[in-house]
Design an enzyme around this catalytic site. Structure first.
Site, mmCIF file in Angstrom:
data_model
loop_
_atom_site.group_PDB
_atom_site.id
_atom_site.type_symbol
_atom_site.label_atom_id
_atom_site.label_comp_id
_atom_site.label_asym_id
_atom_site.label_seq_id
_atom_site.Cartn_x
_atom_site.Cartn_y
_atom_site.Cartn_z
ATOM 1 N N CYS A 100 0.799 -1.229 0.000
ATOM 2 C CA CYS A 100 0.000 0.000 0.000
ATOM 3 C C CYS A 100 0.834 1.282 0.000
ATOM 4 O O CYS A 100 1.282 1.721 -1.048
ATOM 5 C CB CYS A 100 -0.983 -0.064 1.167
ATOM 6 S SG CYS A 100 -2.427 0.962 0.911
ATOM 7 N N ARG A 150 6.879 -15.012 -14.059
ATOM 8 C CA ARG A 150 7.864 -15.859 -13.355
ATOM 9 C C ARG A 150 7.344 -16.263 -11.973
ATOM 10 O O ARG A 150 7.443 -17.409 -11.555
ATOM 11 C CB ARG A 150 9.192 -15.097 -13.248
ATOM 12 C CG ARG A 150 10.327 -15.898 -12.651
ATOM 13 C CD ARG A 150 11.657 -15.206 -12.895
ATOM 14 N NE ARG A 150 11.627 -13.776 -12.640
ATOM 15 C CZ ARG A 150 11.801 -13.222 -11.446
ATOM 16 N NH1 ARG A 150 12.018 -13.979 -10.397
ATOM 17 N NH2 ARG A 150 11.757 -11.905 -11.289
ATOM 18 N N HIS A 212 -3.314 -5.665 2.223
ATOM 19 C CA HIS A 212 -2.957 -5.921 3.617
ATOM 20 C C HIS A 212 -3.544 -7.302 3.910
ATOM 21 O O HIS A 212 -3.872 -8.041 3.018
ATOM 22 C CB HIS A 212 -3.600 -4.895 4.554
ATOM 23 C CG HIS A 212 -3.276 -3.475 4.233
ATOM 24 N ND1 HIS A 212 -2.133 -2.866 4.663
ATOM 25 C CD2 HIS A 212 -3.947 -2.528 3.530
ATOM 26 C CE1 HIS A 212 -2.115 -1.609 4.249
ATOM 27 N NE2 HIS A 212 -3.200 -1.376 3.564
HETATM 28 N N1 GLN Z 1 -1.837 6.801 2.189
HETATM 29 C C1 GLN Z 1 -2.059 5.895 1.168
HETATM 30 C C2 GLN Z 1 -3.440 5.954 0.542
HETATM 31 O O1 GLN Z 1 -4.432 6.255 1.190
HETATM 32 C C3 GLN Z 1 -1.732 4.514 1.665
HETATM 33 C C4 GLN Z 1 -2.706 3.946 2.656
HETATM 34 C C5 GLN Z 1 -2.257 2.636 3.248
HETATM 35 O O2 GLN Z 1 -1.054 2.369 3.282
HETATM 36 N N2 GLN Z 1 -3.161 1.829 3.727
HETATM 37 O O3 GLN Z 1 -3.534 5.650 -0.610
#
Ligand code: GLN
Length: 275
Positions: A100, A150, A212
């Site tokens: 992210c 890959r 995540h």
């Molecule tokens: N700040 C970034 C966004 O909102 C990443 C958010 C995150 O890492 N969950 O896109």
């Protein structure tokens, strides 16, 4: 090679600033799965106090999510020799998993909803942009198939079936890929931008994703791929990992597939006592 002779150093990027939504779980998962196999493991926090020498010691890199404000602080620190060290590691094939906020910083730039554009390392050929404070965040469970060629081939050989990732996304930024392979194809959820069906990116041995979960405990085969790749790169010889008893992770995956109404063809995992 004898497992006790193998040693792995996990570099954890800015633990205090970048670890939203349990991304620390990725570090714990790598550490545990390596220790269960008898390897010696060190976890090195790569924060503001870390030196370039610390960065060079690392065999696998982990970077988690962050708020926009924390991303800005990180990017003020991640310049010059530190940025060069990370660039060098990734270019040389050190594996990594970046979730992210972390990949947003490894691309060309991230434009937050408020404030100035944050310049990234430009390692991945993509850019990220928040469409504005009134735009909806991309939130929810995300499921995707790994298609990066890959990686997909390695994982298919490991699993005997298509590598499907289950995760959870929560981002305002949208990522648009340039000349870089997407990590996967979205089955459910929004992925990079909610428009083109791509999720994440794969470059050298570095995985960029919006997923995540934390990602690795939910998809332990990806943790094993990272460990295997880290050992292969470090010792310059293929290392075969002993299988682990993953019945609980498999049950959790089954429950999620059911809840999300996704047909799964995953094989039954090893049961206790068989590993
Ligand atoms: N700040 C970034 C966004 O909102 C990443 C958010 C995150 O890492 N969950 O896109």
């Amino acid at each position: 090679m004898n497992p006790e002779q193998l040693e792995l150093t996990i570099g954890w990027l800015y633990p205090g600033l970048m670890s939203t939504y349990g991304d620390r779980g990725n570090v714990i998962c790598l550490q545990q799965r390596a220790q269960w196999r008898g390897f010696k493991v060190n976890v090195v926090p790569l924060d503001q106090q870390a030196t370039v020498a610390d960065l060079h010691k690392v065999d696998v890199l982990v970077g988690g999510g962050a708020q926009d404000r924390q991303q800005e602080i990180v990017m003020r620190d991640l310049r010059g020799a530190k940025a060069e060290a990370i660039r060098e590691k990734i270019e040389m094939g050190t594996p990594g998993v970046f979730t992210c906020g972390a990949p947003q910083l490894l691309g060309h730039y991230y434009e937050p909803a408020l404030g100035q554009r944050i310049e990234g390392l430009g390692l991945f050929d993509f850019s990220s942009k928040h469409p504005g404070i009134d735009a909806r965040r991309c939130i929810g469970n995300v499921v995707f198939e790994i298609t990066a060629s890959r990686l997909a081939a390695d994982l298919k050989a490991m699993l005997g079936s298509a590598p499907i990732i289950i995760g959870f996304e929560n981002h305002g930024g949208r990522t648009y890929l340039g000349n870089v392979e997407p990590l996967g194809r979205v089955i459910q959820g929004l992925g990079n931008n909610g428009e083109d069906g791509t999720e994440g990116a794969f470059y050298r041995n570095a995985i960029a994703t919006y997923s995540h979960g934390p990602l690795l405990p939910k998809n332990p085969f990806l943790a094993d791929w990272l460990l295997q790749t880290a050992l292969k790169e470090k010792y310059q010889t293929p290392v075969v990992l002993t299988p682990l008893e993953d019945a609980l992770a498999a049950q959790a995956r089954k429950a999620m597939f059911k809840r999300l109404a996704i047909a799964s063809v995953e094989k039954e995992p090893l049961k206790s006592g068989k590993s």
